[in-house]
Design a protein around this motif. Structure first.
Motif, PDB file in Angstrom:
ATOM      1  N   GLY A  60      -9.688  10.426   6.981  1.00 11.37           N
ATOM      2  CA  GLY A  60      -8.681   9.658   6.244  1.00 11.37           C
ATOM      3  C   GLY A  60      -7.296  10.278   6.308  1.00 11.37           C
ATOM      4  O   GLY A  60      -6.295   9.570   6.313  1.00 11.37           O
ATOM      5  N   THR A  61      -7.263  11.607   6.350  1.00  9.85           N
ATOM      6  CA  THR A  61      -5.965  12.292   6.434  1.00  9.85           C
ATOM      7  C   THR A  61      -5.288  11.968   7.768  1.00  9.85           C
ATOM      8  O   THR A  61      -4.092  11.679   7.821  1.00  9.85           O
ATOM      9  CB  THR A  61      -6.167  13.822   6.282  1.00  9.85           C
ATOM     10  N   LEU A  64      -3.772   8.505   7.684  1.00 17.35           N
ATOM     11  CA  LEU A  64      -2.465   8.481   7.022  1.00 17.35           C
ATOM     12  C   LEU A  64      -1.377   9.063   7.929  1.00 17.35           C
ATOM     13  O   LEU A  64      -0.278   8.528   8.034  1.00 17.35           O
ATOM     14  CB  LEU A  64      -2.528   9.293   5.715  1.00 17.35           C
ATOM     15  N   THR A  85      -2.752  12.182  -7.347  1.00 15.43           N
ATOM     16  CA  THR A  85      -3.615  11.745  -6.243  1.00 15.43           C
ATOM     17  C   THR A  85      -4.202  12.981  -5.582  1.00 15.43           C
ATOM     18  O   THR A  85      -3.888  14.112  -5.949  1.00 15.43           O
ATOM     19  CB  THR A  85      -2.821  10.923  -5.205  1.00 15.43           C
ATOM     20  N   PHE A  86      -5.048  12.746  -4.580  1.00 15.31           N
ATOM     21  CA  PHE A  86      -5.549  13.822  -3.736  1.00 15.31           C
ATOM     22  C   PHE A  86      -4.404  14.281  -2.827  1.00 15.31           C
ATOM     23  O   PHE A  86      -3.572  13.478  -2.409  1.00 15.31           O
ATOM     24  CB  PHE A  86      -6.747  13.317  -2.920  1.00 15.31           C
ATOM     25  N   ALA A  88      -3.930  14.953   0.218  1.00  9.67           N
ATOM     26  CA  ALA A  88      -3.715  14.430   1.580  1.00  9.67           C
ATOM     27  C   ALA A  88      -2.570  13.427   1.657  1.00  9.67           C
ATOM     28  O   ALA A  88      -1.841  13.375   2.657  1.00  9.67           O
ATOM     29  CB  ALA A  88      -5.000  13.785   2.096  1.00  9.67           C
ATOM     30  N   THR A  89      -2.403  12.631   0.586  1.00  9.22           N
ATOM     31  CA  THR A  89      -1.392  11.579   0.599  1.00  9.22           C
ATOM     32  C   THR A  89       0.009  12.141   0.855  1.00  9.22           C
ATOM     33  O   THR A  89       0.764  11.596   1.661  1.00  9.22           O
ATOM     34  CB  THR A  89      -1.401  10.818  -0.748  1.00  9.22           C
ATOM     35  N   VAL A 131      -1.488   4.642  -3.683  1.00 10.93           N
ATOM     36  CA  VAL A 131      -2.884   5.087  -3.610  1.00 10.93           C
ATOM     37  C   VAL A 131      -3.692   4.207  -4.558  1.00 10.93           C
ATOM     38  O   VAL A 131      -3.344   4.077  -5.733  1.00 10.93           O
ATOM     39  CB  VAL A 131      -3.016   6.563  -4.032  1.00 10.93           C
ATOM     40  N   ASP A 157      -2.956   3.877   0.849  1.00 11.82           N
ATOM     41  CA  ASP A 157      -4.038   4.858   0.868  1.00 11.82           C
ATOM     42  C   ASP A 157      -5.228   4.218   0.167  1.00 11.82           C
ATOM     43  O   ASP A 157      -5.313   4.190  -1.064  1.00 11.82           O
ATOM     44  CB  ASP A 157      -3.600   6.152   0.172  1.00 11.82           C
ATOM     45  N   CYS A 159      -8.365   5.134   0.632  1.00 18.58           N
ATOM     46  CA  CYS A 159      -9.496   6.038   0.872  1.00 18.58           C
ATOM     47  C   CYS A 159     -10.558   5.930  -0.220  1.00 18.58           C
ATOM     48  O   CYS A 159     -11.721   6.252   0.009  1.00 18.58           O
ATOM     49  CB  CYS A 159      -9.000   7.469   0.990  1.00 18.58           C
ATOM     50  N   GLN A 160     -10.155   5.499  -1.420  1.00 17.97           N
ATOM     51  CA  GLN A 160     -11.119   5.420  -2.530  1.00 17.97           C
ATOM     52  C   GLN A 160     -11.469   3.979  -2.894  1.00 17.97           C
ATOM     53  O   GLN A 160     -12.192   3.762  -3.864  1.00 17.97           O
ATOM     54  CB  GLN A 160     -10.539   6.127  -3.766  1.00 17.97           C
ATOM     55  N   SER A 186     -11.011   6.447   4.341  1.00 19.77           N
ATOM     56  CA  SER A 186     -11.766   7.643   4.713  1.00 19.77           C
ATOM     57  C   SER A 186     -13.261   7.337   4.619  1.00 19.77           C
ATOM     58  O   SER A 186     -13.688   6.619   3.725  1.00 19.77           O
ATOM     59  CB  SER A 186     -11.430   8.774   3.737  1.00 19.77           C
ATOM     60  N   PHE A 188     -15.375   9.991   4.473  1.00 17.90           N
ATOM     61  CA  PHE A 188     -15.933  11.247   3.957  1.00 17.90           C
ATOM     62  C   PHE A 188     -17.235  10.896   3.231  1.00 17.90           C
ATOM     63  O   PHE A 188     -17.324   9.847   2.590  1.00 17.90           O
ATOM     64  CB  PHE A 188     -14.905  11.869   2.996  1.00 17.90           C
ATOM     65  N   TYR A 318      -7.361  14.571 -11.353  1.00 16.48           N
ATOM     66  CA  TYR A 318      -7.062  15.783 -10.633  1.00 16.48           C
ATOM     67  C   TYR A 318      -6.455  16.760 -11.625  1.00 16.48           C
ATOM     68  O   TYR A 318      -5.603  16.361 -12.416  1.00 16.48           O
ATOM     69  CB  TYR A 318      -6.096  15.478  -9.481  1.00 16.48           C
TER      70      TYR A 318
END
Ligand SMILES: *Cc1c(COP(=O)(O)O)cnc(C)c1O
Length: 374
Positions: A60-61, A64, A85-86, A88-89, A131, A157, A159-160, A186, A188, A318
């Motif tokens: 996913g990274t 992006l 966010t995580f 990576a964003t 995100v 984003d 990813c989730q 992503s 993952f 987070y």
């Protein structure tokens, strides 16, 4: 009871024969890279999402990063992303020599605040990366309008949030990741559609961007050994595609199981004054990548210890907003700049959420949470 945050073992047991066969087929044909399985999964995902182009990549990274590389941004150009966010964003923005401009989030949805984005736009702003945090979409209608007004690109984003959908005020709906110029997801293992290693995908309805991103992901090459632009090497391998192709068929039912677990929790906590349960925005469905509650006047660490003593894991997603991370510290940001994100970091708690939670387990978890709080 053996309760996990994410239970991939039990999920695998139910699809073992399908998955094992898919993996074995790849090994039998030894087409490990760019094999037919990757193409097949790509097309099945395009059909599922109703998007013109899926470009499978390594994670996913990378998705992006490649998306931002395709926008031809210049060093110093500003890209707006939420601070909650995580990593990576914002990481890919920084890696490319662009300037991450962080904004606060909406306290109810955890997604970026449109008002905050408005205030953060400068003449240098070129793109916004919303995100779709924890599994529900940011307010895309307002964001798309804002981006149009200011001639900005949107890279979602997602990813989730794969499998969630968003409904516009004209009644049309779209899948998460398929509304902006580009979407990224992503695979993952713990994600809603996870493989058995690393994987990711870029989504777009734009033919020109799709061609560009396919080339960037493949060493900047359209014709073999002709490198027109600087690229990277980022691929989904065939074994991961085989796993994903099996799991894609189950994605809607997996997301339905997550929703059911979320409803159980919501119901169990509805009369507890110390818990704010997650809300689902009226214009988005929620696929509950995480089930995240907000605690009011609760010693979170003590609650986590209490849960752990009953065999129940819990996580804080987070604990530190991006603007307070050492690597992202600069003159721009200090403590207090994004009060909503900072407060969320102190009060959020994510409970076990996956496709295999049984009613007995949910009951055990909810009981253990309430017993500590009452
Ligand atoms: C997981 C995730 C990513 C990165 O995905 P990887 O496949 O681990 O590189 C990016 N953004 C968000 C919000 C994520 O949850």
């Amino acid at each position: 009871m053996n309760i996990q945050m994410v239970d991939l073992q039990r999920q695998y047991q139910k699809i073992k024969s399908e998955v094992d066969k898919g993996i074995q087929d790849v090994i039998d044909t030894t087409s490990f890279i760019k094999g037919p399985k990757v193409k097949e999964f790509q097309q099945n995902l395009e059909a599922y999402l109703g998007v013109k182009h899926v470009i499978p990549v390594g994670n996913g990274t990378d998705a992006l990063q490649i998306a931002l590389m395709a926008l031809d941004l210049q060093p110093g150009d500003e890209v707006i992303t939420p601070t909650f966010t995580f990593i990576a964003t914002a990481e890919v923005v920084a890696v490319l020599g662009l300037t991450p401009v962080l904004v606060d989030v909406d306290p109810a949805t955890f997604c970026l605040s449109i008002e905050a984005v408005k205030k953060a736009i400068t003449p240098k702003t070129k793109a916004i990366v919303p995100v779709h945090l924890f599994g529900q979409n940011a307010d895309m209608e307002a964001l798309i309008a804002l981006a149009k007004e200011n001639n900005l690109s949107i890279v979602e984003d997602a990813c989730q949030s794969i499998g969630s959908s968003y409904t516009f005020s004209n009644g049309k709906s779209a899948m998460s990741g398929c509304m902006g110029d580009i979407g990224c997801t992503s695979f993952f293992p713990s994600k809603n559609l996870g493989c058995y290693g690393d994987g990711g995908a870029i989504l777009t309805n734009n033919d020109i961007l799709a061609e560009k991103m396919r080339a960037i992901a493949n060493h900047g090459m359209k014709v073999r050994y002709q490198h027109d632009v600087v690229g990277v090497n980022s691929r989904l391998d065939s074994i991961q595609a085989a796993v994903l192709d099996v799991k894609l068929k189950h994605l809607d039912s997996y997301n339905a199981s997550r929703l059911q677990a979320a409803k159980y929790y919501n119901n169990a906590f509805q009369n507890c004054e110390k818990i704010v349960t997650p809300i689902t925005a009226s214009n988005s469905t929620h696929v509950f990548h995480q089930y995240t509650i907000k605690l009011i006047d609760v010693d979170r660490e003590a609650l986590q210890q209490h849960l752990a003593s009953k065999g129940i894991p819990s996580m804080v997603y987070y604990p530190i907003s991006l603007h307070l991370q050492k690597a992202y510290q600069n003159a721009r940001y200090k403590v207090g700049d994004f009060p909503i994100a900072e407060e969320l970091s102190k009060v959020v708690l994510s409970l076990p959420m996956h496709t295999e939670l049984t009613e007995d387990e949910l009951k055990h978890i909810a009981h253990a949470v309430l017993e500590f709080l009452l």
